[in-house]
Design an enzyme around this catalytic site. Structure first.
Site, PDB file in Angstrom:
ATOM      1  N   ASP A   1       4.963  12.336 -42.491  1.00 56.63           N
ATOM      2  CA  ASP A   1       5.090  13.595 -41.766  1.00 56.63           C
ATOM      3  C   ASP A   1       6.121  14.506 -42.435  1.00 56.63           C
ATOM      4  O   ASP A   1       7.288  14.131 -42.568  1.00 56.63           O
ATOM      5  CB  ASP A   1       5.523  13.296 -40.325  1.00 56.63           C
ATOM      6  CG  ASP A   1       5.372  14.480 -39.396  1.00 56.63           C
ATOM      7  OD1 ASP A   1       5.095  15.598 -39.879  1.00 56.63           O
ATOM      8  OD2 ASP A   1       5.527  14.285 -38.183  1.00 56.63           O
TER       9      ASP A   1
ATOM     10  N   ARG B   1       0.081  17.818 -40.883  1.00 58.28           N
ATOM     11  CA  ARG B   1      -0.867  17.041 -41.688  1.00 58.28           C
ATOM     12  C   ARG B   1      -2.325  17.244 -41.306  1.00 58.28           C
ATOM     13  O   ARG B   1      -3.161  17.568 -42.169  1.00 58.28           O
ATOM     14  CB  ARG B   1      -0.521  15.548 -41.628  1.00 58.28           C
ATOM     15  CG  ARG B   1       0.783  15.221 -42.325  1.00 58.28           C
ATOM     16  CD  ARG B   1       1.267  13.836 -42.005  1.00 58.28           C
ATOM     17  NE  ARG B   1       1.675  13.761 -40.601  1.00 58.28           N
ATOM     18  CZ  ARG B   1       2.132  12.660 -40.011  1.00 58.28           C
ATOM     19  NH1 ARG B   1       2.212  11.542 -40.698  1.00 58.28           N
ATOM     20  NH2 ARG B   1       2.501  12.674 -38.745  1.00 58.28           N
TER      21      ARG B   1
ATOM     22  N   CYS C   1      -3.171  13.508 -36.535  1.00 57.00           N
ATOM     23  CA  CYS C   1      -1.771  13.201 -36.834  1.00 57.00           C
ATOM     24  C   CYS C   1      -1.011  13.214 -35.514  1.00 57.00           C
ATOM     25  O   CYS C   1      -1.614  12.994 -34.461  1.00 57.00           O
ATOM     26  CB  CYS C   1      -1.185  14.141 -37.891  1.00 57.00           C
ATOM     27  SG  CYS C   1      -0.923  15.838 -37.358  1.00 57.00           S
TER      28      CYS C   1
END
Length: 156
Positions: A128, A17, A11
């Site tokens: 996100d 994440r 990520c």
């Protein structure tokens, strides 16, 4: 695709994440007694040594009994990404950046959702949650978890 032994989640900062995906995947493999698969994560713009966000830690512990308290971020440039069998990105933007950085391994790079549900999946991105409240983290974690269920079916 050959036997998957090394998986990396990607990520942006490696504090939300990809950290959650790494922790979840490790626990899900362990719960199913699947061994021989190494799981790690990294961020495209990560500073090395950052801890996961408080929200990510809380959601992982409360909802999935996964402890990511000691997770520390790592920048993808400080990894052995070329040794991975499968690289799973949170978003399509991460995927295209990685393909540009590492064209020789682009055949191993997918978004998490694309690998889980197939290339025709409409929404390829896991958004996100950074900077958002706990419910957004819960939704993000649920998306990751559901995708990982499908991925485990494919790789075992």
């Amino acid at each position: 695709m050959d036997k998957i032994k090394n998986i990396m989640f990607i990520c942006t900062g490696n504090t939300c994440r990809s950290a959650m995906a790494e922790g979840l995947m490790k626990k899900m493999l362990e719960d199913r007694n699947i061994t021989g698969i190494n799981v790690c994560s990294a961020g495209l713009h990560a500073s090395t040594g950052e801890y996961s966000t408080d929200e990510a830690i809380k959601v992982m512990k409360e909802d999935y009994d996964v402890n990511i308290l000691n997770h520390q971020s790592v920048n993808v440039k400080n990894t052995k990404i070329e040794d991975m069998d499968l690289i799973l990105c949170a978003t399509h933007a991460h995927l295209t950046t990685l393909e540009y950085m590492y064209p020789e391994i682009k055949h191993k790079i997918f978004t998490i959702k694309e690998f889980a549900y197939g290339p025709e999946v409409e929404d390829k991105d896991i958004e996100d949650p950074w900077g958002y409240p706990i419910p957004v983290y819960r939704e993000c974690a649920k998306e990751i978890y559901e995708s990982l269920e499908k991925i485990i079916e494919k790789i075992q």
